[in-house]
Design a protein around this motif. Sequence first.
Motif, PDB file in Angstrom:
ATOM      1  N   THR A 254      -6.656 -10.811  21.149  1.00  0.00           N
ATOM      2  CA  THR A 254      -7.636  -9.737  21.296  1.00  0.00           C
ATOM      3  C   THR A 254      -7.306  -8.566  20.387  1.00  0.00           C
ATOM      4  O   THR A 254      -6.158  -8.399  19.948  1.00  0.00           O
ATOM      5  N   MET A 255      -8.290  -7.737  20.130  1.00  0.00           N
ATOM      6  CA  MET A 255      -8.067  -6.519  19.343  1.00  0.00           C
ATOM      7  C   MET A 255      -7.080  -5.602  20.054  1.00  0.00           C
ATOM      8  O   MET A 255      -6.253  -4.948  19.415  1.00  0.00           O
ATOM      9  N   ARG A 256      -7.133  -5.553  21.373  1.00  0.00           N
ATOM     10  CA  ARG A 256      -6.209  -4.711  22.136  1.00  0.00           C
ATOM     11  C   ARG A 256      -4.769  -5.180  21.927  1.00  0.00           C
ATOM     12  O   ARG A 256      -3.859  -4.374  21.732  1.00  0.00           O
ATOM     13  N   ALA A 257      -4.579  -6.515  21.947  1.00  0.00           N
ATOM     14  CA  ALA A 257      -3.238  -7.062  21.753  1.00  0.00           C
ATOM     15  C   ALA A 257      -2.738  -6.806  20.335  1.00  0.00           C
ATOM     16  O   ALA A 257      -1.568  -6.490  20.113  1.00  0.00           O
ATOM     17  N   ILE A 258      -3.645  -6.937  19.368  1.00  0.00           N
ATOM     18  CA  ILE A 258      -3.278  -6.672  17.973  1.00  0.00           C
ATOM     19  C   ILE A 258      -2.860  -5.224  17.807  1.00  0.00           C
ATOM     20  O   ILE A 258      -1.833  -4.910  17.166  1.00  0.00           O
ATOM     21  N   ALA A 259      -3.641  -4.307  18.377  1.00  0.00           N
ATOM     22  CA  ALA A 259      -3.333  -2.879  18.271  1.00  0.00           C
ATOM     23  C   ALA A 259      -1.971  -2.577  18.896  1.00  0.00           C
ATOM     24  O   ALA A 259      -1.160  -1.831  18.314  1.00  0.00           O
ATOM     25  N   ALA A 260      -1.709  -3.142  20.073  1.00  0.00           N
ATOM     26  CA  ALA A 260      -0.443  -2.886  20.754  1.00  0.00           C
ATOM     27  C   ALA A 260       0.735  -3.390  19.925  1.00  0.00           C
ATOM     28  O   ALA A 260       1.753  -2.698  19.779  1.00  0.00           O
ATOM     29  N   GLU A 261       0.599  -4.575  19.370  1.00  0.00           N
ATOM     30  CA  GLU A 261       1.685  -5.162  18.579  1.00  0.00           C
ATOM     31  C   GLU A 261       1.910  -4.398  17.283  1.00  0.00           C
ATOM     32  O   GLU A 261       3.044  -4.273  16.799  1.00  0.00           O
ATOM     33  N   ALA A 262       0.809  -3.863  16.714  1.00  0.00           N
ATOM     34  CA  ALA A 262       0.906  -3.115  15.457  1.00  0.00           C
ATOM     35  C   ALA A 262       1.347  -1.670  15.680  1.00  0.00           C
ATOM     36  O   ALA A 262       1.623  -0.957  14.718  1.00  0.00           O
ATOM     37  N   GLY A 263       1.372  -1.246  16.939  1.00  0.00           N
ATOM     38  CA  GLY A 263       1.808   0.112  17.243  1.00  0.00           C
ATOM     39  C   GLY A 263       0.769   1.169  16.949  1.00  0.00           C
ATOM     40  O   GLY A 263       1.104   2.307  16.604  1.00  0.00           O
ATOM     41  N   VAL A 264      -0.510   0.809  17.092  1.00  0.00           N
ATOM     42  CA  VAL A 264      -1.593   1.774  16.906  1.00  0.00           C
ATOM     43  C   VAL A 264      -2.493   1.729  18.133  1.00  0.00           C
ATOM     44  O   VAL A 264      -2.425   0.797  18.940  1.00  0.00           O
ATOM     45  N   SER A 265      -3.332   2.733  18.291  1.00  0.00           N
ATOM     46  CA  SER A 265      -4.275   2.728  19.396  1.00  0.00           C
ATOM     47  C   SER A 265      -5.404   1.748  19.108  1.00  0.00           C
ATOM     48  O   SER A 265      -5.651   1.367  17.959  1.00  0.00           O
ATOM     49  N   VAL A 266      -6.109   1.329  20.145  1.00  0.00           N
ATOM     50  CA  VAL A 266      -7.254   0.450  19.964  1.00  0.00           C
ATOM     51  C   VAL A 266      -8.310   1.142  19.104  1.00  0.00           C
ATOM     52  O   VAL A 266      -8.938   0.526  18.238  1.00  0.00           O
ATOM     53  N   GLY A 267      -8.503   2.450  19.343  1.00  0.00           N
ATOM     54  CA  GLY A 267      -9.476   3.202  18.545  1.00  0.00           C
ATOM     55  C   GLY A 267      -9.125   3.196  17.073  1.00  0.00           C
ATOM     56  O   GLY A 267      -9.997   3.083  16.206  1.00  0.00           O
ATOM     57  N   ASN A 268      -7.836   3.296  16.774  1.00  0.00           N
ATOM     58  CA  ASN A 268      -7.409   3.285  15.373  1.00  0.00           C
ATOM     59  C   ASN A 268      -7.617   1.915  14.747  1.00  0.00           C
ATOM     60  O   ASN A 268      -8.021   1.800  13.585  1.00  0.00           O
ATOM     61  N   ALA A 269      -7.379   0.866  15.524  1.00  0.00           N
ATOM     62  CA  ALA A 269      -7.606  -0.493  15.014  1.00  0.00           C
ATOM     63  C   ALA A 269      -9.076  -0.684  14.670  1.00  0.00           C
ATOM     64  O   ALA A 269      -9.416  -1.249  13.609  1.00  0.00           O
TER      65      ALA A 269
ATOM     66  N   PRO B  52       0.826  -1.203   0.000  1.00  0.00           N
ATOM     67  CA  PRO B  52       0.000   0.000   0.000  1.00  0.00           C
ATOM     68  C   PRO B  52       0.862   1.256   0.000  1.00  0.00           C
ATOM     69  O   PRO B  52       1.944   1.286   0.586  1.00  0.00           O
ATOM     70  N   SER B  53       0.372   2.299  -0.651  1.00  0.00           N
ATOM     71  CA  SER B  53       1.169   3.511  -0.800  1.00  0.00           C
ATOM     72  C   SER B  53       0.786   4.607   0.177  1.00  0.00           C
ATOM     73  O   SER B  53       1.652   5.343   0.648  1.00  0.00           O
ATOM     74  N   SER B  54      -0.500   4.765   0.500  1.00  0.00           N
ATOM     75  CA  SER B  54      -0.899   5.848   1.389  1.00  0.00           C
ATOM     76  C   SER B  54      -0.711   5.447   2.843  1.00  0.00           C
ATOM     77  O   SER B  54      -0.608   4.266   3.185  1.00  0.00           O
ATOM     78  N   LYS B  55      -0.670   6.459   3.700  1.00  0.00           N
ATOM     79  CA  LYS B  55      -0.466   6.209   5.132  1.00  0.00           C
ATOM     80  C   LYS B  55      -1.584   5.350   5.701  1.00  0.00           C
ATOM     81  O   LYS B  55      -1.347   4.399   6.477  1.00  0.00           O
ATOM     82  N   GLY B  56      -2.834   5.668   5.317  1.00  0.00           N
ATOM     83  CA  GLY B  56      -3.960   4.896   5.808  1.00  0.00           C
ATOM     84  C   GLY B  56      -3.916   3.449   5.345  1.00  0.00           C
ATOM     85  O   GLY B  56      -4.193   2.530   6.115  1.00  0.00           O
ATOM     86  N   GLU B  57      -3.530   3.243   4.082  1.00  0.00           N
ATOM     87  CA  GLU B  57      -3.435   1.883   3.558  1.00  0.00           C
ATOM     88  C   GLU B  57      -2.334   1.104   4.258  1.00  0.00           C
ATOM     89  O   GLU B  57      -2.486  -0.087   4.547  1.00  0.00           O
TER      90      GLU B  57
ATOM     91  N   ASP C  66      -6.279   8.332   5.591  1.00  0.00           N
ATOM     92  CA  ASP C  66      -5.671   8.258   6.920  1.00  0.00           C
ATOM     93  C   ASP C  66      -6.737   8.015   7.944  1.00  0.00           C
ATOM     94  O   ASP C  66      -7.813   8.588   7.891  1.00  0.00           O
ATOM     95  N   GLY C  67      -6.438   7.151   8.882  1.00  0.00           N
ATOM     96  CA  GLY C  67      -7.323   6.958  10.031  1.00  0.00           C
ATOM     97  C   GLY C  67      -6.908   7.885  11.138  1.00  0.00           C
ATOM     98  O   GLY C  67      -5.830   8.501  11.083  1.00  0.00           O
ATOM     99  N   PRO C  68      -7.724   8.004  12.178  1.00  0.00           N
ATOM    100  CA  PRO C  68      -7.350   8.859  13.292  1.00  0.00           C
ATOM    101  C   PRO C  68      -6.119   8.293  13.978  1.00  0.00           C
ATOM    102  O   PRO C  68      -5.999   7.102  14.181  1.00  0.00           O
ATOM    103  N   GLU C  69      -5.175   9.127  14.259  1.00  0.00           N
ATOM    104  CA  GLU C  69      -3.955   8.681  14.898  1.00  0.00           C
ATOM    105  C   GLU C  69      -4.126   8.500  16.392  1.00  0.00           C
ATOM    106  O   GLU C  69      -3.351   7.840  17.049  1.00  0.00           O
ATOM    107  N   GLY C  70      -5.160   9.096  16.923  1.00  0.00           N
ATOM    108  CA  GLY C  70      -5.403   8.960  18.363  1.00  0.00           C
ATOM    109  C   GLY C  70      -6.422   7.910  18.641  1.00  0.00           C
ATOM    110  O   GLY C  70      -6.567   6.943  17.940  1.00  0.00           O
ATOM    111  N   GLY C  71      -7.199   8.089  19.678  1.00  0.00           N
ATOM    112  CA  GLY C  71      -8.229   7.120  20.041  1.00  0.00           C
ATOM    113  C   GLY C  71      -7.925   6.532  21.380  1.00  0.00           C
ATOM    114  O   GLY C  71      -6.773   6.467  21.812  1.00  0.00           O
TER     115      GLY C  71
END
Length: 254
Positions: free
Chosen positions: A45-60, A17-22, A247-252
């Motif tokens: 869990t989604m929380r564990a996936i988000a943590a491992e991917a380096g994004v917030s749960v809200g962003n996931a 993927p080329s864009s930041k969101g992608e 782009d998705g929200p960077e926070g959450g």
Amino acid sequence: MSASASEPDQADASARPSSKGERTRQRIIDTALDMFAERGYDKTTMRAIAAEAGVSVGNAYYYFKSKEHLIQGFYEQATNRHAELTPTMLEGKETLAERIEAALLAWLDIAGPYHAFAGQFFRNAADPSSPLSPFSEDSGESRDRDIALYREVLEGSKTKVPKDMADILPEMLWLHQMVVVLHWVYDNSPGQEKSKELARRTAPLAARVVALSRLKILRPLVKQGEELVRDFLITRRPGHYGPQPEDGPEGGAA
């Protein structure tokens, strides 16, 4: 079978993927698939996936409504890689049986590392009304990509297909693939070798059915079978997916 179908290669690099969101979305999918394979689907869990991917749960959750929707991501990624890698496997193969076998084995090699959570994939696939099913409207783009691949399988073979069957037969070959996938889901043989053997042994049968479809007396039967698939399994919607958000929200909330 070449190992290139089960390991990342240059085809993956060209499709990144080329864009930041992608890129964020792809990172979440890749992380989830790795964790499903390592820990199992139910223990991830989604929380564990988000943590491992380096994004917030809200962003996931911005990209995937639930953990189940990540299975849709798996199906999408599998069909993308299938479309990218199978043409190489088809090189030098002219008989339809050889080409069908190559396409089936390529899919099994791609999906192989994720067999540990295959049961969840089937729970979605078994319910055509589920938006996560490969038969659903939401899966239309991925399904059409695989059907287009089987059109290439047909067109590159020595077998001549009647014009009035040209759209029907690729769908029927895709359905044949789904039967092999169903067996793969429950296959506990080492390396799911029984599923590979099933692909090898049924490919000539599928090729024979295609060849017989040239007989006018049998065409109505093939068309009736295709109508049953359309009416009772596959649901469609007009148009295609809209563009993914840049782009998705960077926070959450974490």
